[in-house]
Motif scaffolding. Structure first.
Motif, PDB file in Angstrom:
ATOM      1  N   ASN A 329      -7.222 -57.456  -6.574  1.00  0.00           N
ATOM      2  CA  ASN A 329      -6.920 -57.097  -7.848  1.00  0.00           C
ATOM      3  C   ASN A 329      -5.577 -55.926  -7.296  1.00  0.00           C
ATOM      4  N   LEU A 330      -5.709 -55.720  -6.113  1.00  0.00           N
ATOM      5  CA  LEU A 330      -4.343 -54.922  -6.449  1.00  0.00           C
ATOM      6  C   LEU A 330      -3.173 -55.441  -6.473  1.00  0.00           C
ATOM      7  N   ILE A 331      -3.209 -56.725  -5.463  1.00  0.00           N
ATOM      8  CA  ILE A 331      -1.857 -57.815  -5.829  1.00  0.00           C
ATOM      9  C   ILE A 331      -1.952 -58.635  -7.488  1.00  0.00           C
ATOM     10  N   GLU A 332      -2.767 -58.652  -7.958  1.00  0.00           N
ATOM     11  CA  GLU A 332      -3.283 -59.041  -9.280  1.00  0.00           C
ATOM     12  C   GLU A 332      -2.605 -60.443  -9.279  1.00  0.00           C
ATOM     13  N   LYS A 333      -3.754 -61.240  -8.821  1.00  0.00           N
ATOM     14  CA  LYS A 333      -3.864 -63.043  -8.417  1.00  0.00           C
ATOM     15  C   LYS A 333      -5.465 -62.635  -7.879  1.00  0.00           C
ATOM     16  N   ASP A 334      -5.548 -64.146  -8.194  1.00  0.00           N
ATOM     17  CA  ASP A 334      -6.791 -64.618  -8.113  1.00  0.00           C
ATOM     18  C   ASP A 334      -7.512 -65.460  -6.951  1.00  0.00           C
ATOM     19  N   TYR A 335      -8.351 -65.379  -5.909  1.00  0.00           N
ATOM     20  CA  TYR A 335      -8.255 -65.393  -4.736  1.00  0.00           C
ATOM     21  C   TYR A 335      -7.540 -66.802  -4.757  1.00  0.00           C
ATOM     22  N   GLY A 336      -7.822 -67.991  -5.808  1.00  0.00           N
ATOM     23  CA  GLY A 336      -7.581 -69.329  -5.629  1.00  0.00           C
ATOM     24  C   GLY A 336      -6.186 -69.633  -5.989  1.00  0.00           C
ATOM     25  N   GLU A 337      -5.285 -68.191  -6.597  1.00  0.00           N
ATOM     26  CA  GLU A 337      -3.906 -68.084  -6.200  1.00  0.00           C
ATOM     27  C   GLU A 337      -2.794 -67.967  -4.872  1.00  0.00           C
ATOM     28  N   TYR A 338      -4.021 -67.335  -4.250  1.00  0.00           N
ATOM     29  CA  TYR A 338      -3.015 -66.399  -3.039  1.00  0.00           C
ATOM     30  C   TYR A 338      -3.551 -67.403  -1.696  1.00  0.00           C
ATOM     31  N   VAL A 339      -1.933 -66.806  -0.900  1.00  0.00           N
ATOM     32  CA  VAL A 339      -1.746 -67.621   0.463  1.00  0.00           C
ATOM     33  C   VAL A 339      -1.384 -66.497   1.263  1.00  0.00           C
ATOM     34  N   HIS A 340      -2.176 -67.155   2.616  1.00  0.00           N
ATOM     35  CA  HIS A 340      -2.296 -65.557   3.135  1.00  0.00           C
ATOM     36  C   HIS A 340      -1.269 -65.771   4.650  1.00  0.00           C
ATOM     37  N   SER A 341      -0.266 -65.390   3.621  1.00  0.00           N
ATOM     38  CA  SER A 341       0.702 -65.719   5.250  1.00  0.00           C
ATOM     39  C   SER A 341       1.979 -63.998   5.582  1.00  0.00           C
ATOM     40  N   ARG A 342       2.712 -64.031   5.949  1.00  0.00           N
ATOM     41  CA  ARG A 342       4.043 -63.308   6.237  1.00  0.00           C
ATOM     42  C   ARG A 342       4.891 -62.774   4.905  1.00  0.00           C
ATOM     43  N   GLU A 343       4.822 -63.575   4.206  1.00  0.00           N
ATOM     44  CA  GLU A 343       5.233 -63.898   2.938  1.00  0.00           C
ATOM     45  C   GLU A 343       5.557 -62.672   1.711  1.00  0.00           C
ATOM     46  N   ASN A 382       6.619 -52.898 -11.659  1.00  0.00           N
ATOM     47  CA  ASN A 382       5.340 -53.258 -11.167  1.00  0.00           C
ATOM     48  C   ASN A 382       5.121 -52.757 -10.264  1.00  0.00           C
ATOM     49  N   ILE A 383       4.955 -51.618  -9.928  1.00  0.00           N
ATOM     50  CA  ILE A 383       4.838 -50.827  -8.469  1.00  0.00           C
ATOM     51  C   ILE A 383       3.879 -50.133  -8.228  1.00  0.00           C
ATOM     52  N   LYS A 384       3.120 -50.100  -7.267  1.00  0.00           N
ATOM     53  CA  LYS A 384       1.318 -49.671  -6.879  1.00  0.00           C
ATOM     54  C   LYS A 384       1.832 -48.392  -5.450  1.00  0.00           C
ATOM     55  N   ILE A 385       1.075 -47.442  -5.319  1.00  0.00           N
ATOM     56  CA  ILE A 385       1.087 -46.636  -4.634  1.00  0.00           C
ATOM     57  C   ILE A 385       0.380 -46.718  -3.231  1.00  0.00           C
ATOM     58  N   VAL A 386      -0.120 -47.224  -2.405  1.00  0.00           N
ATOM     59  CA  VAL A 386      -1.153 -47.818  -1.310  1.00  0.00           C
ATOM     60  C   VAL A 386      -1.393 -47.362   0.253  1.00  0.00           C
ATOM     61  N   ASN A 387      -2.482 -46.761  -0.098  1.00  0.00           N
ATOM     62  CA  ASN A 387      -2.824 -46.730   1.414  1.00  0.00           C
ATOM     63  C   ASN A 387      -3.440 -47.345   2.325  1.00  0.00           C
ATOM     64  N   LEU A 388      -1.972 -47.543   3.808  1.00  0.00           N
ATOM     65  CA  LEU A 388      -2.849 -48.900   4.112  1.00  0.00           C
ATOM     66  C   LEU A 388      -3.517 -48.562   5.812  1.00  0.00           C
ATOM     67  N   TYR A 389      -4.184 -49.178   5.775  1.00  0.00           N
ATOM     68  CA  TYR A 389      -4.653 -49.080   7.023  1.00  0.00           C
ATOM     69  C   TYR A 389      -5.004 -50.314   7.786  1.00  0.00           C
ATOM     70  N   ILE A 390      -4.534 -50.898   9.620  1.00  0.00           N
ATOM     71  CA  ILE A 390      -5.057 -51.460  10.041  1.00  0.00           C
ATOM     72  C   ILE A 390      -5.224 -52.004  10.983  1.00  0.00           C
ATOM     73  N   GLU A 391      -5.950 -52.111  12.250  1.00  0.00           N
ATOM     74  CA  GLU A 391      -6.073 -51.581  13.645  1.00  0.00           C
ATOM     75  C   GLU A 391      -6.909 -52.924  14.023  1.00  0.00           C
ATOM     76  N   ARG A 392      -5.960 -53.175  15.282  1.00  0.00           N
ATOM     77  CA  ARG A 392      -6.149 -54.289  16.063  1.00  0.00           C
ATOM     78  C   ARG A 392      -6.848 -54.397  17.794  1.00  0.00           C
ATOM     79  N   PHE A 393      -7.378 -54.453  17.459  1.00  0.00           N
ATOM     80  CA  PHE A 393      -8.185 -55.025  19.181  1.00  0.00           C
ATOM     81  C   PHE A 393      -8.697 -55.906  19.646  1.00  0.00           C
TER      82      PHE A 393
END
Length: 630
Positions: A329-343, A382-393
């Motif tokens: 919803n945030l990136i305004e794409k359907d699940y099938g449209e999205y390809v996960h990458s660094r792009e 079309n901008i959105k302000i987003v709080n992001l938290y990611i942790e690797r372990f």
């Protein structure tokens, strides 16, 4: 326990208002500080609730108030506490809290007494630190008064007194793993001496509950389809006396008959004590996104902003990632449209945040906690302000990651608007105080002038002051009701001024006031303040000189305000009466000081013309002064 130890030990008590919890912090404590062997004093009979608690909980303590709450008799301690101090229930039951544990009595008595007195409930947290101020244990509990007893129900325990500070990190890793396994199709197991231990994530994968026999066999490999049994044999045939690793992808059919493709990674190693351990990590490769997204979003249901929140499971893994619906919803794409990458990083406006995320993905840092600007599809409009938290372990020798997103666009905009509004209000309030001060100084100056000019007619001085004060009061009222100081409606002010002036004139029905103002002329407070005072002065001159005879009929004061051009306003003030004999110069007529001063303040010019009906005054002034507030 010796009381000298209490003196050496540091104890802090505090009520944390934001969390609504009472916190006790204990520094440099040892287990021996909490228990004294003391003789039995009171015979306590068990009641039905005692048997109930014995069977359901290891984390409940029961106390009976003694001498109206001065002390408390122990009826029951949890098995966890008894095991910690290697005592039985009979070693604690029927003892006073103040004797068996002076430290606990010192920490808890005030709270227990308040709950006993008010029959209330309290949330409490007890935090233990070592002599280096490192957190080693945390307990959260609820204290309840029920059936004339005090119940302490421990809801969370973390760490152990005497454990190294590293215990906290281990607990956090286990919590992270628990979150992953409960929100995704991921699980782990290990086998020691032929017995299996399975994590909750495994049961999520195979879609069934735990059974007693599960420690006897491999509950995942038993579900493998016949065609993949050779891979299972390969995994199980790992030599048992050497460190090794095996990775395979197999197919299983879960308890609901669903075919799943799973990735199995198995390690064999010896622990510090030389015990051989085989440990496995299992990830579901098929049906992952649909199932886990639904389970994640299910947790978010009931939140009004659920579509603005997103869980990120393994966001750094291009193959095994799983995101909740809020992400799409945030990136305004359907699940099938999205390809996960660094792009996707190309849509983040802040370069420093992009650099941090790349470092996180490359393993150079362990977490990112930032607020960023996301351009949907790279569109800066079309901008959105987003709080992001990611942790690797690391867990089971593998690197994993968890995170969440929160769309805070509306909140940030409201915050900015509130800040701007507050700043503007501060400026306006400051300016208003400045104007009030200036206006009082003006009135004081006028009063001094008229005291000299009309020293034999004090009633006239008072009448003039009433008129001016009424106009200034009107002006301040308009200012309060205006969104700012530069858009005050001139027509409304002059109309209200006429009404106020009529009330102050001795014979209000004998003078007719007519006012005409071009539509939508708005001026700032710098303009309207001297303008209203000039009109007051002209009105008082007309009443005093042009209408001396109260029997004269058809007495009128007519005001017209028009725009002579886009930057200049023309005020025509016409008195219809007997007029003034000498009208060659406005300054000669009114004694010069007041109107001359006000006109100068207005950056304007004023002239007078004698006609057959009286005198016409023309005041020309700019609609916006150079020092107008913006």
């Amino acid at each position: 326990m010796k009381m000298g130890r209490l003196v050496l030990m540091k104890i802090e008590k505090e009520y944390l208002n934001l969390e609504d919890v009472y916190e006790i912090r204990i520094f440099d404590a040892a287990e021996v500080d909490f228990y004294n062997s003391t003789p039995h004093e009171f015979d306590i009979e068990d009641d039905p609730i005692q048997e109930f608690i014995n069977n359901i909980s290891d984390n409940v303590h029961i106390f009976i108030p003694h001498e109206d709450g001065k002390d408390f008799i122990i009826q029951y301690l949890s098995s966890n506490i008894l095991e910690t101090y290697n005592i039985s229930q009979e070693d604690a039951k029927g003892r006073l809290l103040s004797k068996i544990s002076p430290l606990c009595f010192y920490m808890l008595h005030d709270y227990l007494f308040e709950i006993y007195t008010n029959h209330s409930t309290k949330e409490m947290r007890i935090v233990y630190y070592d002599n280096q101020n490192e957190l080693i244990k945390k307990i959260t509990a609820k204290i309840v008064f029920y059936m004339e007893r005090i119940f302490i129900i421990v809801s969370n325990v973390g760490g152990t007194i005497g454990n190294p500070a590293g215990m906290l990190d281990k607990t956090l890793d286990e919590n992270q793993n628990s979150i992953m396994e409960n929100l995704s199709q991921t699980g782990s197991y290990y086998i020691i001496n032929g017995k299996y231990t399975w994590s909750q994530g495994i049961y999520n994968i195979i879609n069934r509950n735990k059974e007693e026999s599960d420690e006897q066999h491999n509950i995942v490999f038993d579900l493998a389809i016949p065609e993949d049994n050779y891979k299972v044999d390969k995994i199980l045939s790992i030599p048992n006396k050497e460190t090794s690793q095996c990775d395979e992808v197999i197919r299983i059919v879960d308890a609901e008959g669903i075919l799943k493709l799973i990735e199995v990674t198995v390690y064999s190693y010896f622990d510090d004590k030389g015990v051989f351990i085989r440990q496995g990590w299992i990830n579901v490769l098929t049906q992952r996104h649909g199932e886990s997204s639904e389970s994640i979003d299910f947790l978010l249901d009931g939140s009004k902003s659920s579509m603005k929140l997103a869980w990120l499971i393994e966001p750094l893994n291009k193959k095994l990632y799983s995101f909740s619906k809020g992400f799409y919803n945030l990136i305004e794409k359907d699940y099938g449209e999205y390809v996960h990458s660094r792009e996707i990083l190309n849509n983040i406006a802040e370069k420093e945040v992009v650099d941090e995320l790349k470092k996180l993905a490359d393993g150079d840092i362990s977490k990112v906690d930032e607020t960023l600007t996301y351009k949907v599809d790279g569109n800066p409009q079309n901008i959105k302000i987003v709080n992001l938290y990611i942790e690797r372990f690391e867990y089971n020798n593998n690197v994993h990651s968890l995170g969440f997103l929160s769309d805070v666009t509306e909140e940030m905009l409201k915050k900015e608007q509130l800040i701007e509004s507050n700043e503007r209000q501060l400026v306006l309030i400051k300016e208003l105080h400045h104007r009030v001060k200036n206006n009082l100084q003006i009135i004081n100056s006028f009063l001094n002038l008229e005291k000299r000019a009309y020293k034999n007619n004090p009633e006239l001085v008072i009448e003039h002051m009433q008129t001016r004060l009424t106009s200034l009061a009107l002006l301040h009222e308009k200012t309060y009701n205006s969104p700012d100081f530069k858009n005050i409606n001139l027509n409304e002010c002059l109309t209200d001024q006429d009404v106020s002036t009529k009330k102050l004139v001795n014979s209000p029905m004998e003078i007719e006031f007519k006012t005409y103002v071009d539509e939508n002329i708005n001026v700032s407070i710098e303009v309207i303040t001297p303008l209203l005072l000039i009109i007051d002065e002209l009105t008082m001159i007309a009443i005093r000189n042009a209408f001396p005879d109260k029997t004269t009929l058809n007495k009128k004061i007519i005001k017209k305000v028009t725009m002579s051009d886009k930057d200049t306003v023309l005020l025509t003030f016409e008195e219809i009466g007997i007029g003034i004999n000498d009208s060659k110069d406005i300054t000669d007529v009114i004694g010069c000081e007041i109107i001359k001063s006000l006109t100068k303040q207005l950056d304007g010019t004023i002239t007078s013309i004698k006609n057959e009906n009286g005198i016409v005054y023309e005041l020309v002034f700019p609609i916006e002064m150079m020092h107008t507030i913006h």
